[in-house]
Design a protein around this motif. Structure first.
Motif, PDB file in Angstrom:
ATOM      1  N   GLU A 118       0.903  -1.193   0.314  1.00 11.78           N
ATOM      2  CA  GLU A 118      -0.215   0.062  -0.068  1.00 11.78           C
ATOM      3  C   GLU A 118       0.971   1.168   0.088  1.00 11.78           C
ATOM      4  N   LEU A 119       1.638   1.423   0.982  1.00 12.52           N
ATOM      5  CA  LEU A 119       2.780   1.920   0.966  1.00 12.52           C
ATOM      6  C   LEU A 119       3.523   2.419  -0.549  1.00 12.52           C
ATOM      7  N   ALA A 120       4.506   1.141  -1.293  1.00 14.48           N
ATOM      8  CA  ALA A 120       4.637   1.282  -2.173  1.00 14.48           C
ATOM      9  C   ALA A 120       3.862   2.317  -3.334  1.00 14.48           C
ATOM     10  N   ALA A 121       2.223   1.880  -3.363  1.00 12.93           N
ATOM     11  CA  ALA A 121       1.132   1.958  -4.810  1.00 12.93           C
ATOM     12  C   ALA A 121       1.323   3.889  -4.382  1.00 12.93           C
ATOM     13  N   GLU A 122       1.610   4.429  -3.127  1.00 11.67           N
ATOM     14  CA  GLU A 122       0.872   5.850  -3.201  1.00 11.67           C
ATOM     15  C   GLU A 122       2.235   6.541  -3.437  1.00 11.67           C
ATOM     16  N   ARG A 123       3.264   6.007  -3.624  1.00 13.77           N
ATOM     17  CA  ARG A 123       4.703   7.077  -3.562  1.00 13.77           C
ATOM     18  C   ARG A 123       6.044   6.268  -4.595  1.00 13.77           C
ATOM     19  N   ALA A 124       5.345   5.358  -5.056  1.00 16.79           N
ATOM     20  CA  ALA A 124       5.930   4.082  -6.491  1.00 16.79           C
ATOM     21  C   ALA A 124       5.212   3.448  -7.513  1.00 16.79           C
ATOM     22  N   PRO A 125       4.144   4.258  -7.918  1.00 17.22           N
ATOM     23  CA  PRO A 125       2.826   2.965  -8.031  1.00 17.22           C
ATOM     24  C   PRO A 125       3.789   1.964  -9.571  1.00 17.22           C
ATOM     25  N   GLY A 126       4.531   2.371  -9.768  1.00 16.06           N
ATOM     26  CA  GLY A 126       5.097   1.566 -11.069  1.00 16.06           C
ATOM     27  C   GLY A 126       6.203   0.462 -10.349  1.00 16.06           C
ATOM     28  N   VAL A 127       6.463   0.465  -9.152  1.00 17.55           N
ATOM     29  CA  VAL A 127       7.321  -0.291  -8.272  1.00 17.55           C
ATOM     30  C   VAL A 127       6.279  -2.200  -7.769  1.00 17.55           C
ATOM     31  N   HIS A 128       6.689  -3.179  -8.571  1.00 14.37           N
ATOM     32  CA  HIS A 128       5.863  -4.253  -7.610  1.00 14.37           C
ATOM     33  C   HIS A 128       6.602  -4.909  -7.297  1.00 14.37           C
ATOM     34  N   PHE A 129       5.766  -5.444  -6.121  1.00 19.03           N
ATOM     35  CA  PHE A 129       5.944  -7.043  -5.054  1.00 19.03           C
ATOM     36  C   PHE A 129       5.764  -8.312  -6.134  1.00 19.03           C
ATOM     37  N   ARG A 130       6.704  -9.200  -5.889  1.00 18.72           N
ATOM     38  CA  ARG A 130       6.885 -10.463  -5.595  1.00 18.72           C
ATOM     39  C   ARG A 130       6.454 -11.129  -4.900  1.00 18.72           C
ATOM     40  N   PHE A 131       5.404 -11.511  -3.566  1.00 24.07           N
ATOM     41  CA  PHE A 131       6.104 -12.245  -2.593  1.00 24.07           C
ATOM     42  C   PHE A 131       5.691 -14.012  -3.107  1.00 24.07           C
ATOM     43  N   LEU A 132       6.909 -14.756  -2.396  1.00 22.54           N
ATOM     44  CA  LEU A 132       6.989 -15.771  -2.984  1.00 22.54           C
ATOM     45  C   LEU A 132       5.926 -16.731  -0.963  1.00 22.54           C
ATOM     46  N   LEU A 133       6.117 -17.606  -0.849  1.00 23.61           N
ATOM     47  CA  LEU A 133       6.149 -18.777   0.046  1.00 23.61           C
ATOM     48  C   LEU A 133       6.947 -19.137   0.295  1.00 23.61           C
ATOM     49  N   HIS A 134       7.930 -18.968   1.306  1.00 25.98           N
ATOM     50  CA  HIS A 134       8.588 -20.251   1.453  1.00 25.98           C
ATOM     51  C   HIS A 134       8.673 -21.385   1.894  1.00 25.98           C
ATOM     52  N   ASN A 135       9.450 -22.478   2.792  1.00 27.55           N
ATOM     53  CA  ASN A 135       9.006 -23.585   3.448  1.00 27.55           C
ATOM     54  C   ASN A 135      10.228 -23.560   4.014  1.00 27.55           C
ATOM     55  N   PRO A 136      10.425 -25.190   4.593  1.00 28.10           N
ATOM     56  CA  PRO A 136      11.803 -25.791   4.816  1.00 28.10           C
ATOM     57  C   PRO A 136      13.001 -25.785   4.293  1.00 28.10           C
ATOM     58  N   LEU A 137      12.634 -25.721   3.126  1.00 29.59           N
ATOM     59  CA  LEU A 137      13.696 -25.964   2.392  1.00 29.59           C
ATOM     60  C   LEU A 137      14.434 -24.504   1.714  1.00 29.59           C
ATOM     61  N   VAL A 138      13.244 -24.021   1.749  1.00 29.09           N
ATOM     62  CA  VAL A 138      13.908 -22.041   0.979  1.00 29.09           C
ATOM     63  C   VAL A 138      14.715 -21.653   2.333  1.00 29.09           C
ATOM     64  N   VAL A 139      13.773 -21.809   3.305  1.00 25.90           N
ATOM     65  CA  VAL A 139      14.637 -20.943   5.032  1.00 25.90           C
ATOM     66  C   VAL A 139      16.709 -21.623   4.909  1.00 25.90           C
ATOM     67  N   GLU A 140      16.293 -23.203   4.802  1.00 27.40           N
ATOM     68  CA  GLU A 140      18.117 -23.675   4.878  1.00 27.40           C
ATOM     69  C   GLU A 140      19.038 -23.278   4.080  1.00 27.40           C
TER      70      GLU A 140
END
Length: 310
Positions: A121-143
């Motif tokens: 929401e903050l990014a949409a207000e200040r930098a409308p062209g910036v995007h976020f990709r949120f990726l679910l981690h799992n135990p293998l990713v964390v390790e």
């Protein structure tokens, strides 16, 4: 010197072609993906085969399969291509209001629905062209975080899982217990005996994947009767409603849980609070764009910590 000579003979476009071939496993589909003619991509494949001394794609009946070498190259190619892209997208000065950069962040659904939402929401207000990709981690990713964070921008995870990586603390949270609204066995506070006897819903249950509150329960000598393991914090209330089960969730999720047929109850011990943080690889530390993103997360952490995100 030999390494420099080898690199000087390589064409960066071959890396793009290799990534498409490894992903699509087909010259035709890879050519379509890159908007190239099939003969042009076939020529690139021929050069790659010469360089590696390997066919890369091997025909099996009417289809093609990746060779053992190609399978090993797959992860490295994606990482290398992303790193190259970052190099050539870098700028001496950066204006977030004009940027179209995408930031990729690992985390859990807990992190996404709290600080992730506020950051977007903050990014949409200040930098409308910036995007976020949120990726679910799992135990293998964390390790494998130290490697994964080379090609992604960060990971939202509490202290206790990662070490030797830079981080910024975001907000502190508490743990609360939930039971079904229909569960008349439990009053306003769970007893130690009930924690031992009632069936549990756990989020993670492996040697390296656990929540601090669940680990604390075991350290108190209580062996939970685990009936369900679900790797999602948001899904937990749905496995509690209408049952005798008990679970522990973060207090920031309590407002969402209340509408799912569960109620919040106290614990018979003082659970250790968790400190949520954003972690990243050191190679991103001096990137001005990444620095802007980290500041955005820090600001969002203050909002979530005050409860204003609800």
């Amino acid at each position: 010197m030999a390494d420099h000579l080898l690199l000087s003979r390589l064409d960066l476009n071959l890396l793009v072609s290799l990534d498409a071939l490894l992903t699509e496993r087909s010259v035709t589909r890879a050519a379509e993906r890159l908007h190239l003619s099939q003969p042009a991509l076939s020529a690139s494949l021929a050069r790659l085969r010469t360089h590696f001394g390997d066919p890369i794609l091997a025909r099996r009946g009417n289809t093609y399969e990746l060779t053992p070498l190609a399978l090993r190259l797959a992860d490295h190619t994606t990482t290398a291509l992303d790193a190259a892209r970052r190099v050539f997208e870098s700028q001496a000065s950066w204006d977030p209001s004009e940027s179209i950069r995408e930031f990729s962040i690992y985390g859990s659904d807990y992190g996404f629905t709290t600080i992730g939402r506020v950051v977007s929401e903050l990014a949409a207000e200040r930098a409308p062209g910036v995007h976020f990709r949120f990726l679910l981690h799992n135990p293998l990713v964390v390790e494998d975080a130290s490697n994964r964070l080379r090609s992604t921008d960060g990971m939202i995870i509490p202290h206790g899982f990662l070490t030797e990586l830079p981080f910024v603390d975001l907000w502190k949270d508490e743990w609360v217990a939930i039971v079904a609204e229909s569960n008349d066995e439990v009053d306003d506070v769970l007893t130690t005996e009930q924690l031992s006897q009632l069936p549990w819903v756990m989020n993670y249950q492996t040697r390296s994947a656990f929540t601090s509150a669940e680990r604390q329960v075991q350290q108190l000598g209580i062996e939970p009767d685990i009936e369900v393991v679900v790797e999602s914090f948001l899904a937990v209330p749905h496995f509690i409603a209408g049952t005798r089960r008990v679970a522990i969730i973060q207090s920031a999720l309590a407002p969402l849980a209340r509408g799912a047929g569960v109620r919040i109850v106290g614990l018979p011990f003082a659970p250790t609070p968790l400190t949520n943080a954003l972690w990243w690889h050191p190679l991103h530390t001096h990137d001005p764009e990444h620095s802007w993103m980290r500041a955005l997360f820090a600001e969002a952490g203050t909002i979530v910590g005050s409860g204003a995100h609800v």
